[in-house]
Design a protein around this motif. Sequence first.
Motif, short mmCIF file in Angstrom:
data_model
loop_
_atom_site.label_atom_id
_atom_site.label_comp_id
_atom_site.label_asym_id
_atom_site.label_seq_id
_atom_site.Cartn_x
_atom_site.Cartn_y
_atom_site.Cartn_z
N GLY A 1 0.79 -1.23 0.00
CA GLY A 1 0.00 0.00 0.00
C GLY A 1 0.81 1.27 0.00
O GLY A 1 1.92 1.34 -0.54
N ARG A 2 0.25 2.27 0.72
CA ARG A 2 0.84 3.62 0.68
C ARG A 2 2.24 3.65 1.28
O ARG A 2 3.07 4.48 0.94
CB ARG A 2 -0.07 4.61 1.40
CG ARG A 2 -0.15 4.29 2.88
CD ARG A 2 -1.26 4.95 3.61
NE ARG A 2 -1.49 4.08 4.77
CZ ARG A 2 -2.36 4.30 5.69
NH1 ARG A 2 -3.13 5.34 5.62
NH2 ARG A 2 -2.48 3.45 6.70
N GLY A 3 2.51 2.78 2.28
CA GLY A 3 3.87 2.67 2.80
C GLY A 3 4.21 3.61 3.94
O GLY A 3 5.38 3.92 4.14
N SER A 4 3.20 4.00 4.72
CA SER A 4 3.55 4.91 5.84
C SER A 4 4.41 4.19 6.89
O SER A 4 5.25 4.82 7.52
CB SER A 4 2.30 5.52 6.46
OG SER A 4 1.58 4.57 7.20
N ASN A 5 4.22 2.90 7.05
CA ASN A 5 5.09 2.17 7.99
C ASN A 5 6.51 2.05 7.44
O ASN A 5 7.48 2.14 8.20
CB ASN A 5 4.51 0.78 8.30
CG ASN A 5 3.47 0.86 9.40
OD1 ASN A 5 3.81 1.03 10.57
ND2 ASN A 5 2.20 0.77 9.02
N ALA B 1 5.17 -4.89 5.97
CA ALA B 1 4.64 -3.60 6.43
C ALA B 1 3.42 -3.26 5.59
O ALA B 1 3.49 -2.47 4.65
CB ALA B 1 5.71 -2.51 6.32
N GLY B 2 2.30 -3.95 5.89
CA GLY B 2 1.11 -3.76 5.08
C GLY B 2 1.18 -4.57 3.79
O GLY B 2 0.77 -4.11 2.74
N ILE C 1 3.46 -6.32 10.94
CA ILE C 1 2.69 -5.42 11.81
C ILE C 1 1.23 -5.58 11.47
O ILE C 1 0.83 -5.58 10.31
CB ILE C 1 3.16 -3.97 11.74
CG1 ILE C 1 2.33 -3.11 12.70
CG2 ILE C 1 3.11 -3.39 10.31
CD1 ILE C 1 3.03 -1.91 13.23
N HIS C 2 0.43 -5.73 12.54
CA HIS C 2 -1.01 -5.97 12.36
C HIS C 2 -1.79 -5.02 13.26
O HIS C 2 -1.47 -4.90 14.45
CB HIS C 2 -1.33 -7.43 12.71
CG HIS C 2 -2.77 -7.76 12.52
ND1 HIS C 2 -3.33 -7.93 11.28
CD2 HIS C 2 -3.78 -7.92 13.41
CE1 HIS C 2 -4.62 -8.19 11.41
NE2 HIS C 2 -4.92 -8.18 12.70
N PRO C 3 -2.81 -4.36 12.70
CA PRO C 3 -3.51 -3.34 13.49
C PRO C 3 -4.59 -3.89 14.42
O PRO C 3 -5.76 -3.55 14.31
CB PRO C 3 -4.11 -2.43 12.41
CG PRO C 3 -4.33 -3.33 11.25
CD PRO C 3 -3.28 -4.40 11.30
N GLU D 1 1.73 2.74 15.44
CA GLU D 1 2.35 1.73 14.57
C GLU D 1 3.72 2.22 14.10
O GLU D 1 4.68 1.45 14.03
CB GLU D 1 1.49 1.46 13.34
CG GLU D 1 0.17 0.78 13.63
CD GLU D 1 -0.55 0.38 12.35
OE1 GLU D 1 0.11 0.05 11.35
OE2 GLU D 1 -1.79 0.42 12.34
C1 GRF Z 1 -1.18 -0.68 8.58
O1 GRF Z 1 -2.30 -0.34 9.31
C2 GRF Z 1 -0.67 -2.02 8.99
O2 GRF Z 1 -0.86 -2.29 10.33
C3 GRF Z 1 -1.53 -2.94 8.16
O3 GRF Z 1 -1.65 -2.28 6.92
C4 GRF Z 1 -1.52 -0.90 7.11
C5 GRF Z 1 -0.42 -0.44 6.19
O4 GRF Z 1 -0.33 0.94 6.13
N1 GRF Z 1 -1.00 -4.26 8.11
P1 GRF Z 1 0.90 1.61 5.37
O5 GRF Z 1 0.90 1.11 3.93
O6 GRF Z 1 2.15 1.24 6.09
O7 GRF Z 1 0.62 3.08 5.43
#
Ligand code: GRF
Length: 223
Positions: free
Chosen positions: A14-18, A91-92, A112-114, A178
Amino acid sequence: MTSQPPRVAVLASGRGSNLAALLDAREHGELPVEFVLVGSDKASAGALRLAEAANIPTLALDPRSYPDRLAFDLDLFQRIGASGAEWLVLAGFMRIIDGAALRPWAGRMINIHPSLLPKYRGLHTHRRALEAGDREHGASVHFVTAELDGGPVIAQARLTIEAGDDEQQLAHRLLPLEHRLLPATLALLASGRLQWDGHAPCLDGRPLHAPLLLGEHGLRLAE
Ligand code: GRF
């Protein structure tokens, strides 16, 4: 002789904020690792753009061009191995991974899991916590096993659910936690202090009886 920093690969859909939080922690000297690869199952993932901007090699593989899940996973993990990565962070990364591809990474791969695992494996965790009337929610970092979101939990960040919280607000308040939880856990792992011998995660050689907790000053033992 100076020792080389541990080599880390990251997978994100996804967007990759983590991922951004990991890169930021590295930039600030809080995460002494080298990112050797960022991979994705989506060529359009924001995470790939972030990696490119940081001069980290990227890899985008399209699952639709493989005969089945196993073929995709084996190719992806073969390429991750070829990158020289010693540690792997999800990371997502929004795919279930075949156990055969995971096995060589046991104890070297985290996700990582929310949610406060073991609660709410899978999707829609914020909604499910609200629907259950939970007073607390959070995020977990765990070692990855063949069981979806089911591997041993290393560390958690907790937050109180406020009256009137909705799914978006909860997600919005959890995300900054996170972003501290993942780099702190990876730093511990890459330092060699945290290990998984197939039973419980061990910190400094002692089994963790409960996940580490993210506090004001980073990770600490749960009371
Ligand atoms: C985060 O909420 C993570 O916990 C979940 O997917 C989301 C990824 O967000 N597994 P990002 O792409 O890191 O912004």
